[in-house]
Design a protein around this motif. Structure first.
Motif, PDB file in Angstrom:
ATOM      1  N   GLY A   1      37.769  42.047  30.252  1.00 32.53           N
ATOM      2  CA  GLY A   1      38.525  41.678  29.055  1.00 32.53           C
ATOM      3  C   GLY A   1      39.586  42.715  28.729  1.00 32.53           C
ATOM      4  O   GLY A   1      40.733  42.371  28.406  1.00 32.53           O
ATOM      5  N   ALA A   2      39.216  43.997  28.817  1.00 36.15           N
ATOM      6  CA  ALA A   2      40.182  45.065  28.560  1.00 36.15           C
ATOM      7  C   ALA A   2      41.306  45.050  29.596  1.00 36.15           C
ATOM      8  O   ALA A   2      42.479  45.269  29.272  1.00 36.15           O
ATOM      9  CB  ALA A   2      39.472  46.425  28.582  1.00 36.15           C
ATOM     10  N   LEU A   3      40.938  44.749  30.850  1.00 34.30           N
ATOM     11  CA  LEU A   3      41.950  44.686  31.913  1.00 34.30           C
ATOM     12  C   LEU A   3      42.936  43.556  31.673  1.00 34.30           C
ATOM     13  O   LEU A   3      44.157  43.733  31.833  1.00 34.30           O
ATOM     14  CB  LEU A   3      41.252  44.503  33.261  1.00 34.30           C
ATOM     15  CG  LEU A   3      42.130  44.631  34.505  1.00 34.30           C
ATOM     16  CD1 LEU A   3      42.564  46.067  34.710  1.00 34.30           C
ATOM     17  CD2 LEU A   3      41.382  44.134  35.739  1.00 34.30           C
ATOM     18  N   ARG A   4      42.437  42.385  31.272  1.00 24.76           N
ATOM     19  CA  ARG A   4      43.320  41.249  31.015  1.00 24.76           C
ATOM     20  C   ARG A   4      44.215  41.482  29.814  1.00 24.76           C
ATOM     21  O   ARG A   4      45.339  40.988  29.766  1.00 24.76           O
ATOM     22  CB  ARG A   4      42.487  39.978  30.812  1.00 24.76           C
ATOM     23  CG  ARG A   4      41.922  39.378  32.078  1.00 24.76           C
ATOM     24  CD  ARG A   4      43.013  38.905  33.032  1.00 24.76           C
ATOM     25  NE  ARG A   4      43.920  37.972  32.394  1.00 24.76           N
ATOM     26  CZ  ARG A   4      43.692  36.670  32.293  1.00 24.76           C
ATOM     27  NH1 ARG A   4      42.589  36.145  32.800  1.00 24.76           N
ATOM     28  NH2 ARG A   4      44.569  35.883  31.713  1.00 24.76           N
ATOM     29  N   ARG A   5      43.713  42.202  28.836  1.00 19.66           N
ATOM     30  CA  ARG A   5      44.571  42.514  27.680  1.00 19.66           C
ATOM     31  C   ARG A   5      45.719  43.425  28.099  1.00 19.66           C
ATOM     32  O   ARG A   5      46.830  43.324  27.568  1.00 19.66           O
ATOM     33  CB  ARG A   5      43.750  43.149  26.559  1.00 19.66           C
ATOM     34  CG  ARG A   5      42.863  42.152  25.817  1.00 19.66           C
ATOM     35  CD  ARG A   5      42.262  42.748  24.561  1.00 19.66           C
ATOM     36  NE  ARG A   5      41.278  43.770  24.863  1.00 19.66           N
ATOM     37  CZ  ARG A   5      39.994  43.519  25.111  1.00 19.66           C
ATOM     38  NH1 ARG A   5      39.556  42.274  25.124  1.00 19.66           N
ATOM     39  NH2 ARG A   5      39.149  44.505  25.355  1.00 19.66           N
ATOM     40  N   ARG A   6      45.455  44.328  29.045  1.00 20.82           N
ATOM     41  CA  ARG A   6      46.507  45.215  29.554  1.00 20.82           C
ATOM     42  C   ARG A   6      47.467  44.466  30.468  1.00 20.82           C
ATOM     43  O   ARG A   6      48.673  44.697  30.449  1.00 20.82           O
ATOM     44  CB  ARG A   6      45.893  46.375  30.330  1.00 20.82           C
ATOM     45  CG  ARG A   6      45.252  47.449  29.487  1.00 20.82           C
ATOM     46  CD  ARG A   6      44.649  48.520  30.376  1.00 20.82           C
ATOM     47  NE  ARG A   6      45.636  49.170  31.208  1.00 20.82           N
ATOM     48  CZ  ARG A   6      45.356  49.916  32.276  1.00 20.82           C
ATOM     49  NH1 ARG A   6      44.089  50.098  32.647  1.00 20.82           N
ATOM     50  NH2 ARG A   6      46.325  50.474  32.971  1.00 20.82           N
ATOM     51  N   PHE A   7      46.925  43.541  31.279  1.00 23.15           N
ATOM     52  CA  PHE A   7      47.721  42.836  32.282  1.00 23.15           C
ATOM     53  C   PHE A   7      47.504  41.330  32.130  1.00 23.15           C
ATOM     54  O   PHE A   7      46.749  40.726  32.895  1.00 23.15           O
ATOM     55  CB  PHE A   7      47.317  43.285  33.692  1.00 23.15           C
ATOM     56  CG  PHE A   7      47.335  44.774  33.892  1.00 23.15           C
ATOM     57  CD1 PHE A   7      48.516  45.498  33.798  1.00 23.15           C
ATOM     58  CD2 PHE A   7      46.161  45.463  34.167  1.00 23.15           C
ATOM     59  CE1 PHE A   7      48.535  46.871  33.989  1.00 23.15           C
ATOM     60  CE2 PHE A   7      46.167  46.828  34.356  1.00 23.15           C
ATOM     61  CZ  PHE A   7      47.360  47.539  34.263  1.00 23.15           C
ATOM     62  N   PRO A   8      48.130  40.704  31.149  1.00 24.96           N
ATOM     63  CA  PRO A   8      47.857  39.295  30.856  1.00 24.96           C
ATOM     64  C   PRO A   8      48.255  38.336  31.970  1.00 24.96           C
ATOM     65  O   PRO A   8      47.778  37.197  31.989  1.00 24.96           O
ATOM     66  CB  PRO A   8      48.679  39.034  29.579  1.00 24.96           C
ATOM     67  CG  PRO A   8      49.706  40.121  29.547  1.00 24.96           C
ATOM     68  CD  PRO A   8      49.080  41.301  30.195  1.00 24.96           C
ATOM     69  N   ARG A   9      49.093  38.762  32.902  1.00 26.35           N
ATOM     70  CA  ARG A   9      49.514  37.872  33.980  1.00 26.35           C
ATOM     71  C   ARG A   9      48.599  37.977  35.207  1.00 26.35           C
ATOM     72  O   ARG A   9      48.806  37.284  36.198  1.00 26.35           O
ATOM     73  CB  ARG A   9      50.958  38.186  34.385  1.00 26.35           C
ATOM     74  CG  ARG A   9      51.983  37.903  33.280  1.00 26.35           C
ATOM     75  CD  ARG A   9      53.369  38.349  33.696  1.00 26.35           C
ATOM     76  NE  ARG A   9      53.842  37.634  34.878  1.00 26.35           N
ATOM     77  CZ  ARG A   9      54.888  38.013  35.599  1.00 26.35           C
ATOM     78  NH1 ARG A   9      55.564  39.103  35.263  1.00 26.35           N
ATOM     79  NH2 ARG A   9      55.261  37.329  36.659  1.00 26.35           N
ATOM     80  N   LEU A  10      47.605  38.813  35.128  1.00 27.38           N
ATOM     81  CA  LEU A  10      46.668  38.980  36.240  1.00 27.38           C
ATOM     82  C   LEU A  10      45.646  37.840  36.249  1.00 27.38           C
ATOM     83  O   LEU A  10      45.041  37.537  35.227  1.00 27.38           O
ATOM     84  CB  LEU A  10      45.945  40.322  36.112  1.00 27.38           C
ATOM     85  CG  LEU A  10      44.981  40.706  37.232  1.00 27.38           C
ATOM     86  CD1 LEU A  10      45.720  40.913  38.534  1.00 27.38           C
ATOM     87  CD2 LEU A  10      44.217  41.971  36.850  1.00 27.38           C
ATOM     88  N   GLU A  11      45.453  37.203  37.403  1.00 26.00           N
ATOM     89  CA  GLU A  11      44.459  36.145  37.546  1.00 26.00           C
ATOM     90  C   GLU A  11      43.167  36.750  38.091  1.00 26.00           C
ATOM     91  O   GLU A  11      43.179  37.431  39.110  1.00 26.00           O
ATOM     92  CB  GLU A  11      44.959  35.060  38.503  1.00 26.00           C
ATOM     93  CG  GLU A  11      46.183  34.319  37.985  1.00 26.00           C
ATOM     94  CD  GLU A  11      46.612  33.221  38.942  1.00 26.00           C
ATOM     95  OE1 GLU A  11      45.793  32.850  39.816  1.00 26.00           O
ATOM     96  OE2 GLU A  11      47.751  32.758  38.818  1.00 26.00           O
ATOM     97  N   VAL A  12      42.048  36.487  37.411  1.00 29.30           N
ATOM     98  CA  VAL A  12      40.767  37.081  37.788  1.00 29.30           C
ATOM     99  C   VAL A  12      39.762  35.983  38.128  1.00 29.30           C
ATOM    100  O   VAL A  12      39.594  35.037  37.355  1.00 29.30           O
ATOM    101  CB  VAL A  12      40.201  37.959  36.657  1.00 29.30           C
ATOM    102  CG1 VAL A  12      38.869  38.569  37.073  1.00 29.30           C
ATOM    103  CG2 VAL A  12      41.201  39.066  36.290  1.00 29.30           C
ATOM    104  N   THR A  13      39.141  36.097  39.292  1.00 23.61           N
ATOM    105  CA  THR A  13      38.058  35.196  39.701  1.00 23.61           C
ATOM    106  C   THR A  13      36.782  36.021  39.802  1.00 23.61           C
ATOM    107  O   THR A  13      36.749  37.036  40.503  1.00 23.61           O
ATOM    108  CB  THR A  13      38.359  34.539  41.060  1.00 23.61           C
ATOM    109  OG1 THR A  13      39.565  33.782  40.956  1.00 23.61           O
ATOM    110  CG2 THR A  13      37.218  33.622  41.473  1.00 23.61           C
TER     111      THR A  13
END
Length: 296
Positions: A111-123
């Motif tokens: 969650g913290a990573l996505r907040r920093r990098f909102p365009r990153l797709e995570v599976t």
């Protein structure tokens, strides 16, 4: 020599002629011809044979072009990274976790990573078998894996902390009066266990075997949350990683004696990317210990 000359040579090899390569790169044909001749002079070799059907790389030209492609690709990646900036990390990150490990920490870190990098797709997916997880790592399928054990090299494996295992008891169970439960006190208890090929079931069998106990199986489940909920209803006791205890069941949890724990290992792809490196750093900031105070 310059990267522009490398790009021109690669374009000529792909197009088969200087004229077609010039059109491909939207440059003047005389300028490209001059750059190719200058490159051959500087190298002191002939990169292309002039044939009736077009330009064909020589043997030494093939060798040069392989290295030129590596250099050009690296340059493009460097430019993309610089232009993207720290807040523009894009692409896909594939993460797997051994069932029951990092249940609390991994979602928080992601969650913290996505907040920093909102365009990153995570599976993300969970895998019950540590052997299968290790196999996926070796095949290069995963960018990062969270597991309890692995045979990777120290460069690939990073020890994040240790996950303590706790016992989940049914509501009103006699052992809830204790701050810590001795494993031998569970000798006659039925157990909510995990699938036979699950790493968690192997942990349970080893722990009970070390304490000269043989489990009576009340049920088998696939998920740690299910095991905790069924144990809470009195079907049997269960042993799970502390971070896997669902919210609202903390009052039914007790540490065990002797203490049971396993190391939590993050295994990253050998050519670690920026996204995996950022997630690894985020996981290092997480707490890997959790205490359950008895509820009176």
């Amino acid at each position: 020599m310059s990267l522009r000359q490398y790009e021109y040579a690669l374009a000529v090899a792909e197009a088969g002629s200087v004229t077609a390569a010039a059109e491909l790169l939207h440059v003047a044909q005389p300028s490209m011809s001059q750059q190719i001749r200058g490159l051959e002079r500087e190298l002191g070799v002939q990169l292309f044979d002039r044939t009736p059907t077009g330009l064909v790389p020589t043997a030494v030209g093939h060798a040069f072009l392989r290295e030129a492609e590596i250099a050009v690709s690296a340059s493009r990646r460097a430019r993309a990274t610089a232009r993207a900036g720290a807040d523009e990390l894009v692409g896909e990150l594939v993460v797997a976790a051994q069932l029951g490990f990092g249940t609390r920490q991994l979602p928080r870190a992601l969650g913290a990573l996505r907040r920093r990098f909102p365009r990153l797709e995570v599976t993300v997916f969970e895998e019950p078998s540590s052997a299968e997880l290790d196999r996926l790592c070796r095949r290069g399928v995963l960018d990062l894996a969270l597991m309890a054990e692995c045979e990777r090299t120290p460069a690939d494996a990073h020890h994040l902390g240790d996950e303590e295992f706790v016992v989940v008891l049914g509501a009103g169970h006699r052992l809830l009066a204790a701050d810590r439960v001795g494993l031998r006190e569970l000798a006659r208890e039925p157990w909510v266990r995990f699938d036979r090929d699950s790493a968690l079931d192997r942990v349970l069998l080893k722990v009970l075997g070390d304490n000269e106990l043989t489990p009576t199986t009340a049920a088998r489940v696939s998920q740690t949350a299910t095991a905790a909920r069924w144990a809470a209803q009195g079907l049997g006791v269960t042993l799970v990683p502390s971070s896997a205890v669902p919210a609202g069941y903390e009052h039914l949890v007790r540490p065990v004696s002797p203490m049971v724990s396993q190391p939590v290992i993050a295994v990253v792809r050998s050519s670690v990317g920026r996204a995996a490196a950022a997630l690894l750093e985020q996981l290092r900031q997480e707490s890997w210990s959790r205490s359950f105070a008895p509820v009176s």
